[in-house]
Design a protein around this motif. Sequence first.
Motif, PDB file in Angstrom:
ATOM      1  N   LEU A 278      11.675   1.063   4.791  1.00 41.74           N
ATOM      2  CA  LEU A 278      10.285   1.515   4.710  1.00 41.74           C
ATOM      3  C   LEU A 278      10.175   3.028   4.927  1.00 41.74           C
ATOM      4  CD1 LEU A 278       8.430  -1.382   6.595  1.00 41.74           C
ATOM      5  CD2 LEU A 278       8.547  -0.977   4.127  1.00 41.74           C
ATOM      6  N   THR A 279      11.035   3.589   5.767  1.00 42.65           N
ATOM      7  CA  THR A 279      11.011   5.048   5.935  1.00 42.65           C
ATOM      8  C   THR A 279      11.390   5.747   4.635  1.00 42.65           C
ATOM      9  OG1 THR A 279      13.317   5.231   6.707  1.00 42.65           O
ATOM     10  CG2 THR A 279      11.610   4.836   8.372  1.00 42.65           C
ATOM     11  N   SER A 280      12.261   5.122   3.821  1.00 44.55           N
ATOM     12  CA  SER A 280      12.645   5.727   2.540  1.00 44.55           C
ATOM     13  C   SER A 280      11.493   5.732   1.551  1.00 44.55           C
ATOM     14  CB  SER A 280      13.839   4.977   1.941  1.00 44.55           C
ATOM     15  OG  SER A 280      13.451   3.710   1.422  1.00 44.55           O
ATOM     16  N   LEU A 281      10.474   4.883   1.789  1.00 45.09           N
ATOM     17  CA  LEU A 281       9.292   4.859   0.937  1.00 45.09           C
ATOM     18  C   LEU A 281       8.215   5.812   1.437  1.00 45.09           C
ATOM     19  CD1 LEU A 281       8.910   1.002   0.309  1.00 45.09           C
ATOM     20  CD2 LEU A 281      10.047   2.702  -1.142  1.00 45.09           C
ATOM     21  N   GLY A 282       8.476   6.499   2.544  1.00 46.93           N
ATOM     22  CA  GLY A 282       7.526   7.469   3.065  1.00 46.93           C
ATOM     23  C   GLY A 282       6.739   7.011   4.265  1.00 46.93           C
ATOM     24  N   TYR A 283       7.012   5.808   4.764  1.00 48.59           N
ATOM     25  CA  TYR A 283       6.272   5.303   5.917  1.00 48.59           C
ATOM     26  C   TYR A 283       6.862   5.832   7.219  1.00 48.59           C
ATOM     27  CZ  TYR A 283       4.251   1.726   2.825  1.00 48.59           C
ATOM     28  OH  TYR A 283       3.595   1.077   1.818  1.00 48.59           O
ATOM     29  N   THR A 284       6.000   5.996   8.215  1.00 47.88           N
ATOM     30  CA  THR A 284       6.420   6.084   9.607  1.00 47.88           C
ATOM     31  C   THR A 284       6.313   4.675  10.168  1.00 47.88           C
ATOM     32  OG1 THR A 284       5.582   8.332   9.817  1.00 47.88           O
ATOM     33  CG2 THR A 284       5.935   7.099  11.856  1.00 47.88           C
ATOM     34  N   VAL A 285       7.367   4.188  10.825  1.00 45.73           N
ATOM     35  CA  VAL A 285       7.496   2.758  11.083  1.00 45.73           C
ATOM     36  C   VAL A 285       7.581   2.452  12.572  1.00 45.73           C
ATOM     37  CG1 VAL A 285       8.860   0.675  10.603  1.00 45.73           C
ATOM     38  CG2 VAL A 285       8.701   2.497   8.878  1.00 45.73           C
ATOM     39  N   ASP A 286       6.852   1.393  12.985  1.00 46.22           N
ATOM     40  CA  ASP A 286       7.069   0.755  14.279  1.00 46.22           C
ATOM     41  C   ASP A 286       7.873  -0.511  14.025  1.00 46.22           C
ATOM     42  OD1 ASP A 286       5.707   2.653  15.703  1.00 46.22           O
ATOM     43  OD2 ASP A 286       3.836   1.522  15.844  1.00 46.22           O
ATOM     44  N   GLY A 287       9.129  -0.530  14.460  1.00 43.77           N
ATOM     45  CA  GLY A 287       9.974  -1.711  14.343  1.00 43.77           C
ATOM     46  C   GLY A 287       9.875  -2.517  15.623  1.00 43.77           C
ATOM     47  N   VAL A 288       9.365  -3.751  15.524  1.00 44.99           N
ATOM     48  CA  VAL A 288       9.050  -4.565  16.700  1.00 44.99           C
ATOM     49  C   VAL A 288       9.905  -5.817  16.727  1.00 44.99           C
ATOM     50  CG1 VAL A 288       7.254  -5.967  17.790  1.00 44.99           C
ATOM     51  CG2 VAL A 288       6.686  -3.715  16.875  1.00 44.99           C
TER      52      VAL A 288
ATOM     53  N   THR B 114       0.827  -1.195   0.000  1.00 39.76           N
ATOM     54  CA  THR B 114       0.000   0.000   0.000  1.00 39.76           C
ATOM     55  C   THR B 114       0.868   1.253   0.000  1.00 39.76           C
ATOM     56  OG1 THR B 114      -1.658  -1.206   1.242  1.00 39.76           O
ATOM     57  CG2 THR B 114      -1.847   1.184   1.229  1.00 39.76           C
ATOM     58  N   ALA B 115       0.517   2.196  -0.859  1.00 34.54           N
ATOM     59  CA  ALA B 115       1.270   3.441  -0.916  1.00 34.54           C
ATOM     60  C   ALA B 115       1.172   4.175   0.423  1.00 34.54           C
ATOM     61  CB  ALA B 115       0.733   4.325  -2.036  1.00 34.54           C
ATOM     62  N   ALA B 116       2.160   5.003   0.691  1.00 33.08           N
ATOM     63  CA  ALA B 116       2.236   5.678   1.988  1.00 33.08           C
ATOM     64  C   ALA B 116       2.184   7.190   1.837  1.00 33.08           C
ATOM     65  CB  ALA B 116       3.513   5.265   2.712  1.00 33.08           C
ATOM     66  N   PRO B 117       1.045   7.732   1.409  1.00 33.80           N
ATOM     67  CA  PRO B 117       0.963   9.192   1.304  1.00 33.80           C
ATOM     68  C   PRO B 117       0.958   9.829   2.688  1.00 33.80           C
ATOM     69  CG  PRO B 117      -1.196   8.204   0.979  1.00 33.80           C
ATOM     70  CD  PRO B 117      -0.213   7.068   1.084  1.00 33.80           C
ATOM     71  N   ASN B 118       1.661  10.934   2.775  1.00 28.96           N
ATOM     72  CA  ASN B 118       1.668  11.711   4.030  1.00 28.96           C
ATOM     73  C   ASN B 118       2.095  10.887   5.235  1.00 28.96           C
ATOM     74  OD1 ASN B 118       0.649  13.971   2.599  1.00 28.96           O
ATOM     75  ND2 ASN B 118      -1.419  13.120   2.764  1.00 28.96           N
ATOM     76  N   GLY B 119       3.081  10.008   5.024  1.00 29.59           N
ATOM     77  CA  GLY B 119       3.645   9.280   6.157  1.00 29.59           C
ATOM     78  C   GLY B 119       2.754   8.219   6.736  1.00 29.59           C
ATOM     79  N   GLY B 120       2.117   7.388   5.907  1.00 27.25           N
ATOM     80  CA  GLY B 120       1.334   6.271   6.413  1.00 27.25           C
ATOM     81  C   GLY B 120       2.169   5.396   7.323  1.00 27.25           C
ATOM     82  N   ARG B 121       1.539   4.784   8.313  1.00 28.63           N
ATOM     83  CA  ARG B 121       2.286   4.028   9.316  1.00 28.63           C
ATOM     84  C   ARG B 121       2.416   2.567   8.903  1.00 28.63           C
ATOM     85  NH1 ARG B 121       4.145   4.861  14.305  1.00 28.63           N
ATOM     86  NH2 ARG B 121       3.224   6.944  14.360  1.00 28.63           N
ATOM     87  N   ALA B 122       3.630   2.005   9.086  1.00 31.40           N
ATOM     88  CA  ALA B 122       3.921   0.600   8.794  1.00 31.40           C
ATOM     89  C   ALA B 122       4.404  -0.079  10.060  1.00 31.40           C
ATOM     90  CB  ALA B 122       4.972   0.469   7.694  1.00 31.40           C
ATOM     91  N   LEU B 123       4.217  -1.402  10.101  1.00 31.07           N
ATOM     92  CA  LEU B 123       4.634  -2.221  11.243  1.00 31.07           C
ATOM     93  C   LEU B 123       5.566  -3.305  10.740  1.00 31.07           C
ATOM     94  CD1 LEU B 123       4.354  -3.074  14.236  1.00 31.07           C
ATOM     95  CD2 LEU B 123       2.327  -4.387  13.567  1.00 31.07           C
ATOM     96  N   ASP B 124       6.781  -3.346  11.262  1.00 35.14           N
ATOM     97  CA  ASP B 124       7.795  -4.333  10.884  1.00 35.14           C
ATOM     98  C   ASP B 124       7.945  -5.308  12.047  1.00 35.14           C
ATOM     99  OD1 ASP B 124       9.942  -5.771   9.928  1.00 35.14           O
ATOM    100  OD2 ASP B 124      11.398  -4.129  10.123  1.00 35.14           O
ATOM    101  N   ILE B 125       7.366  -6.518  11.891  1.00 33.40           N
ATOM    102  CA  ILE B 125       7.394  -7.532  12.946  1.00 33.40           C
ATOM    103  C   ILE B 125       8.670  -8.361  12.828  1.00 33.40           C
ATOM    104  CG2 ILE B 125       6.245  -9.573  13.886  1.00 33.40           C
ATOM    105  CD1 ILE B 125       4.666  -7.065  14.322  1.00 33.40           C
ATOM    106  N   GLY B 126       9.383  -8.521  13.943  1.00 33.96           N
ATOM    107  CA  GLY B 126      10.660  -9.236  13.900  1.00 33.96           C
ATOM    108  C   GLY B 126      11.688  -8.397  13.162  1.00 33.96           C
ATOM    109  N   CYS B 127      11.796  -7.133  13.558  1.00 34.61           N
ATOM    110  CA  CYS B 127      12.601  -6.181  12.788  1.00 34.61           C
ATOM    111  C   CYS B 127      14.096  -6.437  12.877  1.00 34.61           C
ATOM    112  CB  CYS B 127      12.287  -4.759  13.243  1.00 34.61           C
ATOM    113  SG  CYS B 127      12.770  -4.406  14.959  1.00 34.61           S
TER     114      CYS B 127
END
Length: 368
Positions: free
Chosen positions: A56-66, A34-47
């Motif tokens: 993922l931040t380079s693609l525009g996401y704000t990321v929770d690395g878990v 899914t595209a990440a307009p305006n900093g859509g949030r992503a979740l990286d499980i087992g980061c």
Amino acid sequence: MRYTRTAWSEHYNSGRGFRRLGEEEKRLIAEHATAAPNGGRALDIGCGTGELSVYLTSLGYTVDGVDFAEGALERARAEHAEVEGVRWLSLDVENGDLADLAEDGYVLIVLRLSIAFIRDRTRVLRALAARLREGGALVIITPIVENTPEERRHIALDESELAALTDGFEHAERFDAKGLAVLLLRGPAGSFSVQEKGRPEPQAVFGAAVVVTDAFGRVLLGRSTWGMWELPGGRIETDETAPAAAVRELNEETGLTACVDDAHVITVLHDDRLDVRRVTAVVRVSRWAGELALPEPHHFVRWEFHDLNTLAILGKIFAPSAQALTAVWPGVLAGLPPVHSYPCSTTVPPVPGEPVEASGCASEWRAS
């Protein structure tokens, strides 16, 4: 094979890691997630050490690395201290409280090289998918058995295990990334379908369906080689009682042990499968011991504990198991075909560990 937080932290503290993020993986995520307009949030499980989170931040996401290994997160924080847009969280997504995850959900959730280490995969995926925002995607990247040396196949999934991950999602695509399987899942269907296996041997078959729950009230189901979810159970042998059969089948199929005194017949179900009378004793096992195993891999590919409120979106469920689950928890699966039921107990244990006092069979009733 089970891994502890301490063992994983030692893995990372020793300087080790995992397979580097490949260019093909990056391309597939960028093209299909899914595209990440305006900093859509992503979740990286087992980061792990955070390579994917940073990408993922380079693609525009704000990321929770878990990750649940503090050693991994220490390296991630140190190696990517200059990167903005990543929040590093210490969390066990299989057994922990997910309250720290973003309340407003995610447009992308990725599990890279981690799904093979999660025991109750389907339950975890359903819990994560529930946190996807509308139109969001869940991406799983994993080694597959056919491309993995035999001594390392515990980190990989086979084709039946991959199929189980996609079951119940409205949209599923699969790609290859240099030998890794990349699954793109969208839109949990929010439904289940009852499955049959074929024609039983005539004239009648009498079996036991075993209902076992864990300390959280989750019910044990196995993913069978028929590609559906089933309760433990099987045919009742000559001169064998239903509780004894339930205890035996539970041990033979899962490795768990129980006493016959802790196995209680809740009801007896009766329906017709073609020209065969199918009779199923629903047996509630109130106490058990041991660790889940896979002693009959020719019948089952894995065992998982499932939350009751997710059964209706689980996908394919063996018909007698679906009827048995509804007999114990009325309404948990709606719209099942009629079946004769002969209750044999006045009460059902509301929580794991509370025994049932069995009584004589009551009058027949028909489920709707």
